[in-house]
Design an enzyme around this catalytic site. Structure first.
Site, PDB file in Angstrom:
ATOM      1  N   ASN A 137       6.068  14.441   5.855  1.00 42.28           N
ATOM      2  CA  ASN A 137       6.091  15.139   4.573  1.00 42.28           C
ATOM      3  C   ASN A 137       5.226  14.419   3.551  1.00 42.28           C
ATOM      4  OD1 ASN A 137       7.927  17.323   5.081  1.00 42.28           O
ATOM      5  ND2 ASN A 137       9.535  15.780   5.278  1.00 42.28           N
TER       6      ASN A 137
ATOM      7  N   ASP B 218       2.890   6.088  11.924  1.00 46.07           N
ATOM      8  CA  ASP B 218       3.602   5.103  11.119  1.00 46.07           C
ATOM      9  C   ASP B 218       2.588   4.023  10.781  1.00 46.07           C
ATOM     10  OD1 ASP B 218       6.111   4.574   9.899  1.00 46.07           O
ATOM     11  OD2 ASP B 218       6.416   2.899  11.244  1.00 46.07           O
TER      12      ASP B 218
ATOM     13  N   TYR C 297       0.224   0.571  -1.258  1.00 51.91           N
ATOM     14  CA  TYR C 297      -0.390  -0.714  -1.626  1.00 51.91           C
ATOM     15  C   TYR C 297      -1.880  -0.582  -1.946  1.00 51.91           C
ATOM     16  CZ  TYR C 297       3.952  -2.516   0.413  1.00 51.91           C
ATOM     17  OH  TYR C 297       5.275  -2.774   0.701  1.00 51.91           O
TER      18      TYR C 297
ATOM     19  N   LYS D 123     -12.481   5.863   0.731  1.00 46.83           N
ATOM     20  CA  LYS D 123     -11.405   5.159   1.461  1.00 46.83           C
ATOM     21  C   LYS D 123     -11.539   5.411   2.957  1.00 46.83           C
ATOM     22  CE  LYS D 123      -6.381   4.713   2.035  1.00 46.83           C
ATOM     23  NZ  LYS D 123      -5.020   5.034   1.587  1.00 46.83           N
TER      24      LYS D 123
HETATM   25  P1  IMP Z   1       5.315   5.024   6.577  1.00 49.96           P
HETATM   26  O1  IMP Z   1       4.223   5.032   7.592  1.00 49.96           O
HETATM   27  O2  IMP Z   1       5.578   6.395   6.050  1.00 49.96           O
HETATM   28  O3  IMP Z   1       6.527   4.287   7.046  1.00 49.96           O
HETATM   29  O4  IMP Z   1       4.772   4.261   5.321  1.00 49.96           O
HETATM   30  C1  IMP Z   1       4.603   2.921   5.302  1.00 49.96           C
HETATM   31  C2  IMP Z   1       4.275   2.406   3.941  1.00 49.96           C
HETATM   32  O5  IMP Z   1       3.108   1.611   4.113  1.00 49.96           O
HETATM   33  C3  IMP Z   1       3.936   3.405   2.848  1.00 49.96           C
HETATM   34  O6  IMP Z   1       5.036   3.800   2.110  1.00 49.96           O
HETATM   35  C4  IMP Z   1       2.986   2.612   1.998  1.00 49.96           C
HETATM   36  O7  IMP Z   1       3.709   1.795   1.119  1.00 49.96           O
HETATM   37  C5  IMP Z   1       2.288   1.731   3.014  1.00 49.96           C
HETATM   38  N1  IMP Z   1       1.024   2.348   3.448  1.00 49.96           N
HETATM   39  C6  IMP Z   1       0.761   2.978   4.615  1.00 49.96           C
HETATM   40  N2  IMP Z   1      -0.519   3.408   4.637  1.00 49.96           N
HETATM   41  C7  IMP Z   1      -1.042   3.056   3.456  1.00 49.96           C
HETATM   42  C8  IMP Z   1      -2.321   3.246   2.868  1.00 49.96           C
HETATM   43  O8  IMP Z   1      -3.239   3.857   3.438  1.00 49.96           O
HETATM   44  N3  IMP Z   1      -2.480   2.746   1.642  1.00 49.96           N
HETATM   45  C9  IMP Z   1      -1.505   2.076   0.969  1.00 49.96           C
HETATM   46  N4  IMP Z   1      -0.297   1.886   1.451  1.00 49.96           N
HETATM   47  C10 IMP Z   1      -0.057   2.379   2.699  1.00 49.96           C
END
Ligand code: IMP
Length: 198
Positions: A11, A71, A153, A174
């Site tokens: 989501n 992830d 981040y 990016k």
């Molecule tokens: P998840 O994959 O949804 O568990 O997210 C992991 C967390 O890693 C996110 O909430 C962000 O805080 C961080 N994250 C993952 N990918 C990025 C990115 O491309 N930029 C900045 N933070 C990221």
């Protein structure tokens, strides 16, 4: 040949938009909401691989359709890979970008080696089989936040080869460096090959 559209088991619109920018016309994806699946999938495991697999597995079973999930996490060398798989909930039980950044900067405020990397793992559920694809972006953590774009981040991460943070870049810039882009490209290459053969 256009590839069949596929569910992206997430989501997170930031992620979906970044992935769509990489895919362009090659492959169309539906987020969970767009596919009419209104659930939050837990991320209970201690590796990116296991969490990605959990998300794609749940959606595959629920929808009966091919899908993929991802992830991602930030791995900081001076913190032995922290926050890693805990990146989303580093500071609190709820995902909170600002608190996560504050905690990270505080923890490494006296550290001069700011080496870090973002890592993405994609899990693809395709016709009864699971496949994994990884993307890594090496870089460093800044001392202060810079930029307003992106998410997570992004304001404190400068990828190798750049002189500004992800949050100071538009999505296309990016995506020159992005971990998610690298993993997504591997996914597309695999799918093209798969559908050529099947
Ligand atoms: P998840 O994959 O949804 O568990 O997210 C992991 C967390 O890693 C996110 O909430 C962000 O805080 C961080 N994250 C993952 N990918 C990025 C990115 O491309 N930029 C900045 N933070 C990221």
């Amino acid at each position: 040949m256009a590839l069949p559209s596929i569910i992206f088991a997430s989501n997170n619109l930031h992620k979906a938009n970044e992935i769509r920018a990489v895919l362009a016309d090659l492959l169309s994806i539906q987020t969970l909401k767009e596919a009419g699946i209104l659930i939050e999938i837990p991320e209970p495991h201690d590796t990116l691989e296991a969490n990605a697999s959990e998300k794609s597995g749940v959606i595959n079973k629920l929808s009966g359709k091919n899908c993929f999930s991802e992830d991602s996490g930030l791995e900081v060398e001076a913190l032995q890979g922290e926050p890693g798989v805990k990146s989303a909930r580093y500071a609190d039980n709820e995902p909170h970008y600002k608190n996560n950044i504050d905690k990270l900067l505080q923890k490494i405020k006296a550290v001069t080696d700011r080496t870090a990397r973002f890592r993405t793992v994609i899990s693809l559920q395709l016709d009864g089989q699971e496949y994994f694809f990884e993307g890594v972006c090496n870089g460093r953590i800044t001392y202060t936040e810079k930029g307003e774009e992106g998410f997570g981040y992004d304001p404190v991460f400068i990828p190798d080869g750049a002189s500004k943070t992800f949050a100071e870049m538009g999505m296309d810039e990016k995506n020159i460096y992005s971990h998610r882009k690298k993993a997504t490209e591997k996914l597309v290459t695999f799918l093209k090959d798969y559908y050529d053969k099947n």
